[in-house]
Design an enzyme around this catalytic site. Structure first.
Site, PDB file in Angstrom:
ATOM      1  N   ARG A  70       0.318  -1.409   0.202  1.00  0.00           N
ATOM      2  CA  ARG A  70      -0.162  -0.083  -0.150  1.00  0.00           C
ATOM      3  C   ARG A  70       0.873   0.843  -0.097  1.00  0.00           C
ATOM      4  O   ARG A  70       0.484   2.204  -0.693  1.00  0.00           O
ATOM      5  CB  ARG A  70      -1.253  -0.559   1.504  1.00  0.00           C
ATOM      6  CG  ARG A  70      -1.755  -0.369   1.350  1.00  0.00           C
ATOM      7  CD  ARG A  70      -2.798  -0.600   2.144  1.00  0.00           C
ATOM      8  NE  ARG A  70      -3.774   0.726   2.336  1.00  0.00           N
ATOM      9  CZ  ARG A  70      -4.452   0.695   3.136  1.00  0.00           C
ATOM     10  NH1 ARG A  70      -4.382   0.797   4.243  1.00  0.00           N
ATOM     11  NH2 ARG A  70      -5.021   2.238   3.310  1.00  0.00           N
ATOM     12  N   CYS A 101      -1.000   6.365   9.027  1.00  0.00           N
ATOM     13  CA  CYS A 101      -1.333   5.316   8.432  1.00  0.00           C
ATOM     14  C   CYS A 101      -2.458   6.028   7.574  1.00  0.00           C
ATOM     15  O   CYS A 101      -2.393   6.842   6.670  1.00  0.00           O
ATOM     16  CB  CYS A 101      -1.988   4.727   9.585  1.00  0.00           C
ATOM     17  SG  CYS A 101      -2.862   5.015  10.538  1.00  0.00           S
TER      18      CYS A 101
END
Length: 283
Positions: free
Chosen positions: A181, A240
């Site tokens: 990611r 995040c």
């Protein structure tokens, strides 16, 4: 309790019955918002109350401005703390299913709202069950004593402050998402793949042993020191996808004795709300 932000299942077992103790179950699943509440209803640590990531630890009304899990609105968060009898003078233990990613979010919120004695159950519900801890179906009665906790504004940075800090080299940004990611190879949740330019990657799962417990403090300290270099912990910012697992890296630094780092609360889902902000891909 010692100074560690973690508590073992054996330590918690020894504290059961302490009238000052309050336990919070934060089990959750990003893909099934009702899963954690169902797990709580099926059995939880005796005396535990339930905290829902989306309802109690975030302010859904601010998603359009701050990403998927905006920080909770102050009055609503205080109302939850009051109802759950989570006063600042309590001895509080928080847990989730195993990896402590959701428990870390509540730990961070409480730690920076004036709570001196709050710890995360190392290994979560799994560790409790493996230690022979009891499973309860009872739900504690709601309290009515008002709580006046306020989140310290100095514990987190907004997008503008982050941009300035990265531009001047005064902040070091660590992203807790999985490496694919971060590199922009996949993006299962947010509409744009990649990362904030200048960030480095430390997947939160790398803080843990195979059983879901945190690595030893010395190992964590070596890993985060390698990432941050000579930067003081107070200049390190964690992010995040939405400000949840970033708290896990922040907790890991605290376990390592590297206190004082901050959270980029909006994180990736907030960063990409403005298409003019740059996006990086690759390592």
């Amino acid at each position: 309790m010692d100074s560690s932000p973690l508590i073992s299942a054996a330590e918690l077992l020894s504290l059961m019955g302490d009238p000052a103790l309050r336990i919070v179950d934060v089990r959750f699943d990003l893909m099934q918002a009702g899963w954690g509440r169902e797990q709580y209803a099926a059995g939880h640590i005796p005396g535990a109350v339930y905290a829902h990531l989306g309802e109690h630890l975030s302010d859904a009304s601010q998603k359009a401005r701050h990403g998927r899990h905006p920080l909770p609105e102050a009055q609503a968060f205080r109302a939850f703390l009051s109802q759950a009898d989570l006063a600042p003078q309590r001895r509080i233990v928080v847990y989730d299913q195993e990896h402590s990613m959701y428990a870390a979010r509540l730990w961070w919120l409480l730690r920076h709202s004036g709570y001196a004695d709050v710890r995360v159950l190392d290994g979560g519900w799994r560790a409790w069950c493996e230690a022979g801890g009891a499973r309860s179906l009872d739900r504690p009665a709601s309290a009515a004593e008002p709580v006046q906790a306020t989140l310290d504004r100095g514990a987190w940075v907004d997008t503008e402050s982050l941009q300035r800090g990265l531009a001047t080299g005064t902040l070091r940004l660590i992203d807790a998402r999985a490496a694919p990611r971060f590199r922009g190879e996949v993006e299962p949740i947010d509409p744009v793949a990649g990362h904030v330019p200048g960030a480095c990657n430390r997947p939160y799962t790398e803080n843990l042993q195979a059983d879901g417990r945190f690595l030893p403090p010395t190992v964590l300290r070596e890993a985060f020191t390698a990432l941050s270099g000579a930067a003081a912990p107070a200049t390190v910012v964690h992010m995040c996808g939405s400000g949840v697992t970033g708290c896990h890296n922040l907790l890991a630094m605290e376990v390592a004795g590297l206190s004082g780092s901050k959270l980029y609360a909006d994180s990736w889902s907030g960063w990409i709300l403005d298409p003019a902000r740059p996006v990086a891909t690759g390592p």
